[in-house]
Design a protein around this motif. Structure first.
Motif, mmCIF file in Angstrom:
data_model
loop_
_atom_site.group_PDB
_atom_site.id
_atom_site.type_symbol
_atom_site.label_atom_id
_atom_site.label_comp_id
_atom_site.label_asym_id
_atom_site.label_seq_id
_atom_site.Cartn_x
_atom_site.Cartn_y
_atom_site.Cartn_z
ATOM 1 N N SER A 194 0.833 -1.756 -0.157
ATOM 2 C CA SER A 194 0.692 -0.070 0.023
ATOM 3 C C SER A 194 0.472 1.233 -0.067
ATOM 4 C CB SER A 194 -1.028 -0.134 0.867
ATOM 5 O OG SER A 194 -0.222 0.103 2.716
ATOM 6 N N ASP A 195 2.172 1.178 0.485
ATOM 7 C CA ASP A 195 2.566 2.029 0.691
ATOM 8 C C ASP A 195 3.273 2.249 -0.660
ATOM 9 O OD1 ASP A 195 4.910 4.624 2.097
ATOM 10 O OD2 ASP A 195 6.271 2.887 1.651
ATOM 11 N N GLY A 196 3.864 1.389 -0.976
ATOM 12 C CA GLY A 196 4.207 1.680 -2.316
ATOM 13 C C GLY A 196 3.684 2.219 -3.930
ATOM 14 N N VAL A 197 2.493 1.546 -3.712
ATOM 15 C CA VAL A 197 1.101 2.467 -4.397
ATOM 16 C C VAL A 197 1.307 3.965 -4.005
ATOM 17 C CG1 VAL A 197 -1.368 2.525 -4.903
ATOM 18 C CG2 VAL A 197 0.204 0.033 -5.028
ATOM 19 N N ALA A 198 0.911 4.205 -3.025
ATOM 20 C CA ALA A 198 0.404 5.340 -3.130
ATOM 21 C C ALA A 198 2.287 6.070 -3.578
ATOM 22 C CB ALA A 198 0.472 6.427 -1.262
ATOM 23 N N ARG A 199 3.928 5.336 -3.321
ATOM 24 C CA ARG A 199 4.604 6.618 -3.534
ATOM 25 C C ARG A 199 4.784 6.479 -5.141
ATOM 26 N NH1 ARG A 199 7.598 8.204 0.219
ATOM 27 N NH2 ARG A 199 6.750 6.899 2.420
ATOM 28 N N ILE A 200 4.100 5.153 -5.600
ATOM 29 C CA ILE A 200 3.858 5.570 -7.095
ATOM 30 C C ILE A 200 3.617 6.443 -8.118
ATOM 31 C CG2 ILE A 200 3.683 4.427 -9.200
ATOM 32 C CD1 ILE A 200 5.321 1.372 -7.928
ATOM 33 N N LEU A 318 -1.238 10.465 3.598
ATOM 34 C CA LEU A 318 0.149 9.978 4.396
ATOM 35 C C LEU A 318 1.112 10.282 3.047
ATOM 36 C CD1 LEU A 318 0.536 8.696 6.938
ATOM 37 C CD2 LEU A 318 1.482 7.182 6.801
ATOM 38 N N VAL A 319 1.408 9.705 2.238
ATOM 39 C CA VAL A 319 2.717 10.246 1.429
ATOM 40 C C VAL A 319 2.384 12.316 1.004
ATOM 41 C CG1 VAL A 319 3.487 9.774 -0.458
ATOM 42 C CG2 VAL A 319 2.569 7.555 0.838
ATOM 43 N N ALA A 320 1.412 12.243 0.811
ATOM 44 C CA ALA A 320 0.911 13.538 0.461
ATOM 45 C C ALA A 320 1.182 14.293 1.362
ATOM 46 C CB ALA A 320 -0.476 13.285 -0.213
ATOM 47 N N GLY A 321 0.537 14.124 2.712
ATOM 48 C CA GLY A 321 1.499 14.945 4.039
ATOM 49 C C GLY A 321 2.601 14.850 3.814
ATOM 50 N N GLU A 322 3.266 14.004 3.655
ATOM 51 C CA GLU A 322 4.641 14.164 3.777
ATOM 52 C C GLU A 322 4.981 15.104 2.819
ATOM 53 O OE1 GLU A 322 7.279 10.220 2.966
ATOM 54 O OE2 GLU A 322 5.980 8.925 5.008
ATOM 55 N N MET A 323 5.192 14.929 1.798
ATOM 56 C CA MET A 323 5.127 15.633 0.650
ATOM 57 C C MET A 323 5.100 17.541 0.664
ATOM 58 S SD MET A 323 4.320 13.557 -2.873
ATOM 59 C CE MET A 323 5.241 14.525 -3.994
ATOM 60 N N LYS A 324 3.901 17.698 1.396
ATOM 61 C CA LYS A 324 3.578 18.973 1.498
ATOM 62 C C LYS A 324 4.567 19.332 2.611
ATOM 63 C CE LYS A 324 -1.410 18.455 0.490
ATOM 64 N NZ LYS A 324 -2.385 18.640 1.030
ATOM 65 N N ARG A 325 5.005 18.879 3.540
ATOM 66 C CA ARG A 325 6.187 19.091 4.555
ATOM 67 C C ARG A 325 7.464 19.177 4.034
ATOM 68 N NH1 ARG A 325 2.902 15.551 7.752
ATOM 69 N NH2 ARG A 325 4.598 13.931 7.207
ATOM 70 N N LYS A 326 7.898 18.704 3.160
ATOM 71 C CA LYS A 326 8.776 18.723 1.670
ATOM 72 C C LYS A 326 9.239 19.800 1.194
ATOM 73 C CE LYS A 326 10.534 14.528 3.282
ATOM 74 N NZ LYS A 326 11.230 13.286 2.511
ATOM 75 N N GLY A 327 8.090 20.410 0.654
ATOM 76 C CA GLY A 327 7.573 21.598 -0.310
ATOM 77 C C GLY A 327 7.073 20.565 -1.341
ATOM 78 N N LYS A 328 7.586 19.491 -1.101
ATOM 79 C CA LYS A 328 6.933 19.421 -3.079
ATOM 80 C C LYS A 328 5.034 19.082 -2.976
ATOM 81 C CE LYS A 328 10.293 16.137 -2.336
ATOM 82 N NZ LYS A 328 10.970 14.475 -2.811
ATOM 83 N N ILE A 329 4.988 18.999 -4.320
ATOM 84 C CA ILE A 329 3.530 19.223 -4.482
ATOM 85 C C ILE A 329 3.000 17.589 -4.853
ATOM 86 C CG2 ILE A 329 1.533 19.416 -5.971
ATOM 87 C CD1 ILE A 329 4.138 22.574 -6.525
ATOM 88 N N PRO A 330 2.122 17.163 -4.348
ATOM 89 C CA PRO A 330 1.637 16.190 -4.238
ATOM 90 C C PRO A 330 0.285 15.632 -4.968
ATOM 91 C CG PRO A 330 1.064 16.639 -2.152
ATOM 92 C CD PRO A 330 1.553 17.792 -2.387
ATOM 93 N N ARG A 331 0.101 14.887 -5.914
ATOM 94 C CA ARG A 331 -0.752 14.439 -7.071
ATOM 95 C C ARG A 331 -1.933 14.575 -6.188
ATOM 96 N NH1 ARG A 331 -1.221 8.915 -10.611
ATOM 97 N NH2 ARG A 331 -3.500 9.411 -11.102
ATOM 98 N N SER A 332 -2.773 15.374 -6.953
ATOM 99 C CA SER A 332 -4.183 14.940 -6.488
ATOM 100 C C SER A 332 -5.076 14.145 -7.532
ATOM 101 C CB SER A 332 -4.675 17.251 -7.299
ATOM 102 O OG SER A 332 -4.440 17.357 -8.243
ATOM 103 N N ASN A 333 -6.524 14.557 -6.746
ATOM 104 C CA ASN A 333 -7.152 13.412 -6.744
ATOM 105 C C ASN A 333 -8.063 13.960 -8.039
ATOM 106 O OD1 ASN A 333 -5.870 11.537 -5.043
ATOM 107 N ND2 ASN A 333 -7.801 12.001 -3.131
#
Length: 333
Positions: A194-200, A318-333
């Motif tokens: 599930s974590d791998g899917v989220a990161r991909i 969870l991964v989206a939150g990690e990315m935001k904290r690092k100043g990265k833009i997560p993929r939106s649904n």
């Protein structure tokens, strides 16, 4: 009416956190045993920290267990602490034996020597069936453990039976089949997927390396399974119960559903890596929980597809939150 008191070892783990939540809803005073370390990982219980009490102790130190029991005076003790990862048990077989096996004896001895009349729950595992001798597996199926973890769990299981029969202790073992959730440790294959899917999904990695895709397990939701633990200690007489969904699914099926939940084709991303194949594989586990359903009135509520979807959606967030904290833009649904 006096509140019931419970002591949970392994309260910071997946099962411990769900069990603590359940007991709080039932009006218990909840105590959690935590090891003496400089920093305790309380991420899974952060939301209930103000409602529970933590006490120091360690399954490798019987005197600390005696102290914890005297301090908390529990009506019920749930032993969920262990070195619980099968893979690590091959690289840490002695540590696994000290905690997952001998640790159970230390805790039972602590209960006995303090004169506590607490009801005791031991977290046994379907891994004890290992190279299965019959399918599906129930309370009478012979055990054939296939890893240091499974051997240690089998010792813990039988020492619980011995203390029950030798000293008349109210001691139960729940032989739980695989149970997962968004709180599952990242080292377990379901959470790794599930974590791998989220990161991909978010473009952070382009492949997921796994071992045996044909391995089959009986997977359920941890939140459902802790209810069975509690029910075991509410019965007139102590006994052992198999807890499972009664369905078996392969790692491949888990991948199909997990990637599908994110709108991805699993075959484009999953790679087989021999490093993740165990020295002795357990090919098929399937639980027969008829006894638990009949005696305890327990049954699972969350289905396999619902469980996979729940885990993937949680990790995407969870991964989206990690990315935001690092100043990265997560993929939106």
């Amino acid at each position: 009416m006096t509140k019931k008191s419970a002591l949970i070892t392994g309260i910071t783990g997946q099962d411990g956190s769900y069990l603590a939540e359940l007991l709080l809803t039932k009006g218990y005073e909840v105590h959690g045993l935590v090891r003496r370390t400089s920093s305790i990982n309380t991420a899974r219980i952060e939301h209930i920290l103000d409602k529970i009490q933590l006490v120091q102790g360690d399954l490798t130190d019987e005197s600390s267990l005696v102290s914890a029991i005297r301090q908390t005076k529990p009506d019920e003790i749930y032993n969920l602490a262990a070195q619980s990862f099968v893979g690590s048990s091959w690289s840490q077989p002695i540590f696994t034996a000290e905690t997952t096996a001998i640790g159970v004896t230390r805790l039972l001895e602590a209960i006995r020597t303090t004169g506590s009349d607490a009801k005791f729950y031991q977290a046994s595992s379907s891994e004890m069936f290992g190279k299965v001798q019959a399918t599906p597996q129930n309370e009478k199926t012979p055990f054939y453990p296939r890893s240091p973890y499974a051997v240690a769990k089998l010792y813990g299981h039988w020492i619980t039976v011995n203390y029950r029969e030798s000293f008349g202790m109210y001691a139960c073992s729940g032989i739980l089949f695989n149970h997962e959730s968004p709180r599952r440790g990242i080292e377990f294959v379901t959470r790794k997927i599930s974590d791998g899917v989220a990161r991909i999904y978010h473009g952070l990695q382009d492949e997921l390396r796994l071992g045996n895709l044909d391995s089959k397990r009986d997977w359920g939701f941890a939140g459902d399974y802790v209810e069975a633990m509690w029910l075991m200690l509410q019965q007139e007489k102590p006994d052992d119960y198999v807890v499972g969904s009664g369905e078996t699914h392969s790692v491949r099926e888990f991948c199909e559903l997990a990637f599908g939940a994110a709108g991805l084709d699993w075959e484009k991303y999953v790679k087989i890596d021999p490093r993740f194949v165990r020295p002795a594989e357990v090919d098929l586990l399937l639980g027969d929980a008829s006894k638990a359903k009949k005696v305890l009135g327990w049954k699972p509520k969350v289905t396999f597809p619902e469980l996979v979807k729940m885990m993937v959606e949680s990790d995407i967030e969870l991964v989206a939150g990690e990315m935001k904290r690092k100043g990265k833009i997560p993929r939106s649904n």
